[in-house]
Scaffold this active site. Structure first.
Site, PDB file in Angstrom:
ATOM      1  N   SER A   1       1.327  25.307  56.572  1.00 53.05           N
ATOM      2  CA  SER A   1       2.450  25.410  55.626  1.00 53.05           C
ATOM      3  C   SER A   1       2.077  26.039  54.288  1.00 53.05           C
ATOM      4  CB  SER A   1       3.049  24.028  55.361  1.00 53.05           C
ATOM      5  OG  SER A   1       3.705  23.553  56.503  1.00 53.05           O
TER       6      SER A   1
ATOM      7  N   LYS B   1       3.782  29.161  53.319  1.00 57.39           N
ATOM      8  CA  LYS B   1       5.183  29.138  52.855  1.00 57.39           C
ATOM      9  C   LYS B   1       5.285  29.615  51.408  1.00 57.39           C
ATOM     10  CE  LYS B   1       6.971  25.345  55.820  1.00 57.39           C
ATOM     11  NZ  LYS B   1       5.973  25.332  56.895  1.00 57.39           N
TER      12      LYS B   1
ATOM     13  N   TYR C   1       7.553  33.105  62.545  1.00 59.65           N
ATOM     14  CA  TYR C   1       7.231  31.881  61.823  1.00 59.65           C
ATOM     15  C   TYR C   1       5.923  31.269  62.312  1.00 59.65           C
ATOM     16  CZ  TYR C   1       7.862  27.153  59.978  1.00 59.65           C
ATOM     17  OH  TYR C   1       7.685  25.953  59.338  1.00 59.65           O
TER      18      TYR C   1
ATOM     19  N   TYR D   1       5.554  17.695  51.068  1.00 57.17           N
ATOM     20  CA  TYR D   1       6.393  16.950  51.989  1.00 57.17           C
ATOM     21  C   TYR D   1       7.099  15.810  51.257  1.00 57.17           C
ATOM     22  CZ  TYR D   1       3.354  19.598  55.064  1.00 57.17           C
ATOM     23  OH  TYR D   1       2.648  20.596  55.661  1.00 57.17           O
TER      24      TYR D   1
ATOM     25  N   VAL E   1      -0.730  21.098  57.195  1.00 59.14           N
ATOM     26  CA  VAL E   1      -1.288  20.092  58.104  1.00 59.14           C
ATOM     27  C   VAL E   1      -2.651  20.485  58.666  1.00 59.14           C
ATOM     28  CG1 VAL E   1       0.898  19.023  58.792  1.00 59.14           C
ATOM     29  CG2 VAL E   1       0.016  20.972  60.081  1.00 59.14           C
TER      30      VAL E   1
END
Lengths: 312, 312, 312, 312
Positions: free
Chosen positions: D72, D75, D197, D248, D266
């Site tokens: 992530s 992102k 993605y 998160y 993660v």
């Protein structure tokens, strides 16, 4: 809709006795509600069942004359009493659809702007009581008078200890009432409404009393004395709401197993209606995890199986 | 459960004709579903209705032989076909309780860890199709063969254009399928499952076809040829799920107005069951805001009022 | 974290004056809260702003000495007072995460079993007040004494009319309190708690008062008299919660535009902290649709742009 | 905003070494993500950390040159690349507010009609990737080129095995994408979007690479070669979103403990920004129950404590 065409009234007694015998042999029977002492103290193996015919004949077995705490069963009568007074306007303040959520969920209430899904979840019953109280000035008194008249038992009464216990554990219901008040869907002061509501829940009655008092739903709206409480269409409305919403989050399973309009209470009672034919009340305090009487559901299941008096 | 005791089979025809006349006089009739061209093109004033007796006699009125898009009505047959094969194990993968939410809501599915509330919301129907497909290798083919046999109409078929349209607008169903797959509640590859599902929805049939094909539910599980599809208990299960969950978010209202197990589709069709007595199918493409045929619900309402063949 | 290294204290006054001029030229400024008369009556074009340095020097512009209704701003002080007493145990009863939902949502509270997401949504503030009240026997009195001492203004007080108005429109907060009580997360009787809570919300103070009273957060926990209220780590906790949760459902946007820990109230006030450097209070009653002062956010945005005193 | 005014660049190395020593003494370190083999296989005790200054100087300790799965973390870069192209229009398709729910919840997405709360929950990142892909025809390629350029490491690449594993476990993300597509908030075909993605998530890089590549956020939008990617205001936007939404469901706790804009993955990596001063990347595969690296958060906590380079 198989009809027990050969069954005369006299056939109910042996059916009840057979069911009672079977229930006696069934081992586990769930656990009584334990959030208030009066309910927790009841023996989960107690069992009573009564059938009343439209003409007032009653059949019974087991502890069918033993008074127990009616709890949510009274929601049916309060609904009928309010519907009789205000008619369809009620349905602008409470829905008629199954809730699909545990019976005291706030989520759905918020999602639907303070309009409860149906009159049998707690939020909906609070709205009905609120409206009946506005119309009569004494919702609980109105309920009591009706039940005494229909059951022919002038000794019926509230149990003030139970009402006090309910009130002491009433934060969830208080939250529901205040929440709906914030949407303008409660007329009376919340403490007044809660007092009315908890008293209704505390009403004590026996299977015989409740089977008789439910008679107006088998008589398509006509009271025991021949006077009309509900129109035929309104009686149909109440029966339909009972079938689809009467047993908390287990209405689907109840419909499948029992196949009758019914309404349960956490005191272990369940009333049921065979429109045009008879009304039933069964009581056994042990509950399943959804709050319905284990032996009560089983007994009604057996009743419809043995008599063919099921909807499906 | 008032029974039309004086009604012989021959009485259905005049009842249907009276209903058709009344429907003709009713002005507005909702709007056809418009998310795919094939549905949007239908005339909202079309109307047909058929009644089939357990022995295969059919009565009809209006456009009762006109084929239309069955859509969600097929969910009943897929459910029956899978239940016949795997029995109660199915209920570990899909519930039997009303959803209390719009029929394609993901919220509840997340809350309940990928187990849909019942077989008639889209998520639940996807699970049923998935399981039937695993067992048969061709869920859609199985459905088609069954419907052809029960209706006695070998010309029944899928409409591949409709299936393609459904697929092109199928993101919500794809989301549901992938979401359940993430919880391990889907066996087949999602594109395979969706293809099976959209083909089933595309099946075209008439009121006569569907009233006949539903006959096994009036015959307590017995097929047209006398073979048994479902046990009596399973037939009761299907009827109960229809009554409590068959009309999207309007099951409560349908229960009150019609009082029969029923299942609607956005093509404007509705099937209904009078257990032991007859099955019905009505079709009119104009829908209310909940996705049920306006004239269809009204016609069934009239039918149960005129015949007394209602549950309550 | 560009630092206005060349800015001496004396530089704040011209910055404030420039901002006030700009604000005067800005046309629309939102609408005052209208749920109680005392707030609705304020002129949306009122504007005041104050900056306080750690040593107690205050700069101001516009109506910076005009008292207004502090409302949710007091949540910061109640949090600090309770945290000072019970430390990390508080975080077992209220979270520190942004809520991601409108500030009075019950959905999340139900989902998380009665533990509010953070101390600045209403549910969380109720918990903090409840706990402070249990520890002190007079949460509102404790708050008042603290604010008087830190602001050096012994005339600060509650506005009993506002408190009464809040109470009269307090059903949503009553629902929250009862709901949390049903999970065991409220110690005091709900009416007692609500009285304490509504009184705190009614506190009236000026920009000057509040900028000074917030000083302990710029001084890393040290009070105006040099005594320590919070540990350095606790002061950091409060600042972090202000940045991520201080402006209702607009914390992300506030972080981006202003980039300082801040807390707004529906009275139109906002306090903000530049740790180690200064504290601010701005007031203008016109709110945006999320409940934050339009001119207040704009003024803080200009302040951090002009001085470089932003976090990012 | 205490500034480590006496710290020259050379001071970072001993700080890193002290942190690495402390981390070595810490016993438990959480568990690696186990949903795909490539992540599950990493040693939870691995630890690396790097600091990059705006001029490109890098300091490191432990396994700071060891490539790991960025997940992530990418992102942030995709967001910056899209924001650079389309500016504020992006914010009509994805919000900037914390989600207050687990990072892949569908509930909120349904409640907000297909508009994800922020670009760092999976739904939001899918939207950003979708938009970047529409603009560039190759979102993943764009990302890779950018990271290679900023890190000065032309060897950076995707790990096709990891991408394939992600895809094989990608039902939840597929559900999110189809769900948003049903609201019209996805432009590309869902399988194309998912492929883009999952490839981005599979990018492998070291702490050194990522600390350098994040440099543009410390340089207020300016790339390593002096060209401008983002306006100063846009860089501030990205930092603010990182602080409020980057970890998160633990953004509040991260803000309190670390007090820097940060983004975790993660794979065990976390990047962080001290605007104007430096960027950091720490890596250790053991995760806490919210999906953030245990040793990573602890190391950043120590870093801000030791250097005073925290926001609060």
């Amino acid at each position: 809709m198989v009809i027990m065409t050969t069954t005369s009234s006299a056939d109910f007694q042996p059916v009840l006795e057979r069911i009672a015998e079977e229930m006696e042999r069934t081992p586990g029977r769930g656990r009584p509600a334990d959030y208030i002492p009066a309910l927790a103290a009841r023996d989960p193996r107690s069992f009573g069942m009564a059938v009343a015919e439209p003409d007032g004949t009653v059949y019974g077995v087991g502890e069918w004359r033993e008074p127990f705490s009616t709890q949510s069963i009274t929601k049916v009568f309060t609904l009928a009493l309010d519907l009789a007074r205000e008619g369809d306007e009620l349905w602008e303040h409470v829905g008629r659809e199954p809730s699909g959520n545990p019976f005291n969920s706030l989520v759905q209430l918020e999602y639907e702007q303070g309009i409860p899904r149906n009159p049998f979840i707690n939020a909906g019953a609070l709205v009905v009581t609120d409206r009946l109280h506005t119309r009569t000035g004494d919702a609980a008194g109105e309920l009591l008078a009706f039940l005494r008249a229909e059951s022919g038992n002038p000794g019926l009464d509230f149990d003030e200890d139970v009402a006090a216990s309910e009130s002491a554990h009433g934060d969830r219901n208080a939250a529901l009432a205040h929440f709906m008040a914030s949407y303008g869907n409660v007329d009376n002061d919340v403490p007044v409404l809660l007092d009315q509501y908890f008293r209704q829940c505390s009403l004590t009655a026996s299977c015989a009393d409740l089977a008789l008092a439910t008679g107006f739903l088998a008589r398509h709206g006509v009271r025991a004395d021949g006077g009309r409480l509900l129109t035929r269409s309104q009686a149909k409305q109440v029966n339909a709401v009972m079938l689809t919403c009467g047993t908390y989050d287990a209405a689907g399973e109840f419909a499948y197993r029992v196949g009758l309009p019914g309404k349960s209470g956490v005191g272990g009672g369940i009333i049921a209606v065979v429109p045009g034919r008879c009304t039933l009340c069964v009581w056994s305090p042990g509950l399943d995890e959804r709050g319905n009487s284990v032996a009560g559901v089983a007994a009604l299941d057996r009743f419809t199986t043995l008599t063919g008096l099921s909807v499906f």
